[in-house]
Design an enzyme around this catalytic site. Structure first.
Site, mmCIF file in Angstrom:
data_model
loop_
_atom_site.group_PDB
_atom_site.id
_atom_site.type_symbol
_atom_site.label_atom_id
_atom_site.label_comp_id
_atom_site.label_asym_id
_atom_site.label_seq_id
_atom_site.Cartn_x
_atom_site.Cartn_y
_atom_site.Cartn_z
ATOM 1 N N GLU A 290 0.821 -1.213 0.000
ATOM 2 C CA GLU A 290 0.000 0.000 0.000
ATOM 3 C C GLU A 290 0.852 1.259 0.000
ATOM 4 O OE1 GLU A 290 -4.364 -1.007 1.920
ATOM 5 O OE2 GLU A 290 -3.051 0.340 3.004
ATOM 6 N N HIS A 311 8.853 -26.495 -1.636
ATOM 7 C CA HIS A 311 8.229 -27.599 -2.369
ATOM 8 C C HIS A 311 7.056 -27.118 -3.212
ATOM 9 C CE1 HIS A 311 10.575 -30.730 -0.230
ATOM 10 N NE2 HIS A 311 10.719 -29.711 0.603
ATOM 11 N N LYS A 425 -14.192 -0.013 -3.748
ATOM 12 C CA LYS A 425 -15.278 0.360 -2.825
ATOM 13 C C LYS A 425 -16.360 1.119 -3.578
ATOM 14 C CE LYS A 425 -12.336 1.001 1.227
ATOM 15 N NZ LYS A 425 -11.779 2.008 2.123
HETATM 16 O O1 PA5 Z 1 -3.236 1.258 5.855
HETATM 17 C C1 PA5 Z 1 -4.394 1.626 5.707
HETATM 18 O O2 PA5 Z 1 -4.740 2.792 5.875
HETATM 19 C C2 PA5 Z 1 -5.497 0.640 5.355
HETATM 20 O O3 PA5 Z 1 -5.016 -0.621 5.074
HETATM 21 C C3 PA5 Z 1 -6.502 0.539 6.485
HETATM 22 O O4 PA5 Z 1 -5.872 0.084 7.641
HETATM 23 C C4 PA5 Z 1 -7.662 -0.402 6.131
HETATM 24 O O5 PA5 Z 1 -8.223 -0.044 4.899
HETATM 25 C C5 PA5 Z 1 -8.737 -0.340 7.211
HETATM 26 O O6 PA5 Z 1 -9.239 0.943 7.352
HETATM 27 P P1 PA5 Z 1 -10.034 1.408 8.622
HETATM 28 O O7 PA5 Z 1 -9.146 1.264 9.796
HETATM 29 O O8 PA5 Z 1 -10.422 2.813 8.354
HETATM 30 O O9 PA5 Z 1 -11.232 0.511 8.761
#
Ligand code: PA5
Length: 452
Positions: A290, A311, A425
């Site tokens: 990310e 393996h 989303k």
């Molecule tokens: O690193 C990030 O910001 C994301 O991976 C969030 O942790 C994930 O989308 C969950 O979001 P939230 O904590 O708002 O539910």
């Protein structure tokens, strides 16, 4: 206590001995930007000094809350996705017994995770398992609106209230979310749940050392102060005042970018030789995926559990396209000692191992794999962890976080946003006719009928 260490020698034969000095000015500038907030993403740098600045009031509050849950719950379900669960799961699984979920000791509650998928069967089976259990919930969402988590929480909360009564449910449901906004905050305030705040300036995937990670880890019975102490030593050891040849986050960030830029390596494989570390790799993949995968750039983070995956993926790594490099988390000391016995008949032909520790065999597998993969053209970075405990896991977490910030800036992206996560989303909400998505709904329906 010593520190975790980094061995980059098996990359230098590919990159040349001068790689660190060549990249140093750029890497130092990236490191300074992580520290002084002079580049994009500077509103999400709250994690940088978290380990050394977290207050004892907050630690005590987390510990006291964990105690209430531990006293009142056989099972604690952590609802969260991405950065809201991967860090705690990684630490809990690394520290726990590999068969923890089969062990019903009275000392520790079982920690389960939900809200990280939309599997109907997963939720049905979880609900079934929880039927006769005294369970509590930690509902974690920074935005407070994430669908996967909110969906699971609604189901779990209802079940908890039905099984335990509203009053007890209020005692064993805890929210970790934004200070003001989001549905999770509204619900917590309205219902009077105990709650913790996720600091505004800490993004989800950098939040494991906030209550997001610390509360579930404390609930599982682990020492969060040791975890923070380890992280604090790494905070110090990776500062911009530390010489480059001692700063392992800086070196890791340099080497992975050099492998990418100079040799066109596109995939980094994080490998471990301890199955307990599987979720450390899951956490790492999210952290780097990310943070770096954007603007059509980024090294793809993959992971393997060795020797298991030797393996399966071993063939690809040894002989497939040479677009990969490997980072191995190498644990020096196992927790237990298992000696391989002698067998008079020696039917399996393994008496040459008699008297040796299983870990010695594992270590030779690790070394043999490193030699084979380097011979096969796979540069190898080795991260040496003295043993798996809270202190070294704290170091490991902070090491990777710091390196990720530096690395993203060297790559030329903002490592602290994740605009791409919104795309699915938007489509999902449009397909589900969520109020406010009418225009997107119409557009997507048009697209779908055109493709029929
Ligand atoms: O690193 C990030 O910001 C994301 O991976 C969030 O942790 C994930 O989308 C969950 O979001 P939230 O904590 O708002 O539910």
């Amino acid at each position: 206590m010593e520190n975790i260490r980094l061995d980059i020698t098996k990359t230098l034969s590919f990159l040349g001995e001068n790689v660190i000095s060549t990249y140093l000015p750029e890497a130092m500038s990236a490191l300074k930007a992580v520290e002084d907030g002079s580049r994009p993403g500077n509103d999400f740098l709250g994690w940088v000094h978290l380990p050394s600045t977290i207050s004892s009031e907050l630690i005590n509050d987390i510990k006291a809350t964990a105690e209430v849950l531990r006293q009142n719950c056989e099972v604690i379900v952590v609802a969260g996705i991405g950065g809201s669960y991967l860090g705690s799961r990684a630490v809990i699984e690394a520290l726990g017994n590999g068969f923890q979920w089969l062990i019903n000791d009275d000392k520790n509650p079982t920690i389960l995770f939900a809200g990280n998928n939309i599997g109907e069967d997963y939720l049905a089976e979880l609900s079934d398992y929880l039927k006769n259990k005294t369970f509590g919930i930690i509902n974690i969402s920074k935005s407070g609106t994430t669908t996967e988590t909110a969906l699971a929480f609604r189901l779990l909360r209802r079940q908890c209230e039905e099984q335990r009564g509203k009053e007890m449910a209020r005692k064993v449901i805890v929210a970790i979310t934004d200070a003001q906004k989001g549905a999770a905050r509204k619900c917590a305030d309205q219902e009077g749940y105990k709650s913790f705040v996720i600091p505004n300036n800490v993004g989800g995937r950098f939040s494991v050392l906030t209550p997001v990670g610390l509360l579930p880890i404390a609930c599982a019975g682990y020492d969060i102060e040791q975890l923070l102490a380890g992280a604090a030593t790494m905070e110090e050891a990776t500062g911009s005042n530390v010489p480059a040849d001692e700063n392992i986050s800086l070196q890791y960030a340099i080497v992975r970018n050099a492998l990418h830029q100079e040799l066109g390596k596109k995939i980094e494989i994080l490998a471990n030789f301890q199955p307990k570390l599987h979720f450390i790799a899951e956490w790492w993949k999210q952290l780097y995926g990310e943070s770096e995968g954007k603007d059509l750039k980024g090294i793809f983070p993959a992971s393997v559990d060795f020797t298991t995956d030797l393996h399966s993926m071993g063939q690809w790594i040894q002989d497939g396209e040479r677009s990969i490099f490997e980072t191995v988390i190498s644990v020096e000391k196992s927790k237990y000692k298992v000696l391989f016995p002698n067998d008079e008949e020696n039917l399996d032909g393994l008496n040459f191992l008699a008297g040796k520790r299983v870990d010695e065999v594992n270590k030779m597998a690790e070394l043999g794999t490193q030699l084979a993969h380097v011979d096969g053209g796979v540069p190898n970075i080795r991260l040496i962890v003295p043993e798996i405990n809270e202190f070294y896991l704290g170091q490991l977490i902070y090491f990777f976080e710091k390196a990720c910030g530096i690395s993203g800036y060297i790559l030329g992206v903002n490592p602290f946003n994740q605009p791409g996560v919104e795309a699915y989303k938007k489509n999902m909400f449009a397909l589900l006719n969520k109020p406010g998505y009418e225009a997107e709904s119409a557009e997507i329906q048009k697209r779908l009928s055109a493709s029929k």
